[in-house]
Design an enzyme around this catalytic site. Structure first.
Site, PDB file in Angstrom:
ATOM      1  CE  LYS A   1      12.695   4.651   2.779  1.00  0.00           C
ATOM      2  NZ  LYS A   1      13.928   5.087   2.098  1.00  0.00           N
TER       3      LYS A   1
ATOM      4  CB  THR B   1      16.536   3.893   5.418  1.00  0.00           C
ATOM      5  OG1 THR B   1      15.908   3.201   4.338  1.00  0.00           O
ATOM      6  CG2 THR B   1      16.778   5.317   4.998  1.00  0.00           C
TER       7      THR B   1
END
Length: 206
Positions: A64, A121
């Site tokens: 990610k 994120t």
């Protein structure tokens, strides 16, 4: 000989420290250890789930970061909400393909340590990777950024390693490829964007 467990998910420390509502997942092959840790990490503001997919949780946490860089680059280029949403969605498709090829459970990547961590994120102001991506999108070089940062930006080394892993496993990862080209092959963000948009048409799934 000791059991290993991992804790992951959308849990920026800045918010956990303020006792803001958070959910995470604990991965451990030993269900009794997972249950013990779940009890410790269950608080009025903090909810945890358990999983036996340690590998999938670890890869979700690494992959990610690359897409957070990509999301920040999109922000730095001023691409807007449509592009950002498409980038995160197609990033999730790459995460599932690569993570599964590396031994993770596909369902793990649909959970907190996969899509949950990916969303926070890519969009949070607390995300170091997103901030660095924005700087790249605005034209700053990686050398300039490294000199100005006093924190570890995991996405930078993650990109090189995951790009190599994807190639070794013959997994299609166009976003990871373009981020790698920006970071390590002097490709401009604008050219990388063009490369993504002008790929051969294909079905969404498959």
């Amino acid at each position: 000989g000791h059991p290993v467990a991992v804790l992951s998910g959308p849990s920026h420390a800045e918010e956990v420290a303020r006792h803001m509502a958070t959910a995470s997942v604990i991965g451990c092959a030993d269900p009794s250890v997972a249950a013990y840790l779940q009890e410790i990490f269950t608080l009025p503001f903090y909810r945890t789930y358990t999983s036996n997919d340690v590998v999938g949780i670890e890869y979700g946490g690494a992959v990610k970061n690359v897409f957070a860089l990509a999301g920040g680059i999109a922000d730095g280029l001023g691409l807007g909400d449509n592009a950002k949403a498409a980038l995160v969605t197609r990033g999730l498709a790459e995460l599932v393909r690569l993570g599964t090829a590396l031994g993770g459970d596909p369902e793990t990547f649909q959970g907190l340590s996969g899509v949950g961590d990916l969303i926070v994120t890519c969009y949070s102001t607390h995300s170091r990777n997103n901030r660095v991506g924005q700087m790249i999108g605005k034209g700053h070089s990686l050398d300039e950024i490294n000199q100005s940062m006093h924190m570890v930006v995991e996405g930078i080394p993650n990109t090189k390693n995951l790009h190599a892993l994807a190639k070794s496993k013959n997994v299609r990862t166009p976003i990871i490829d373009e981020v790698n080209a920006i970071l390590y092959e002097n490709k401009s963000p604008e050219d990388a964007l063009s490369g993504l948009l002008n790929r051969d048409p294909r079905p969404e799934v498959g």
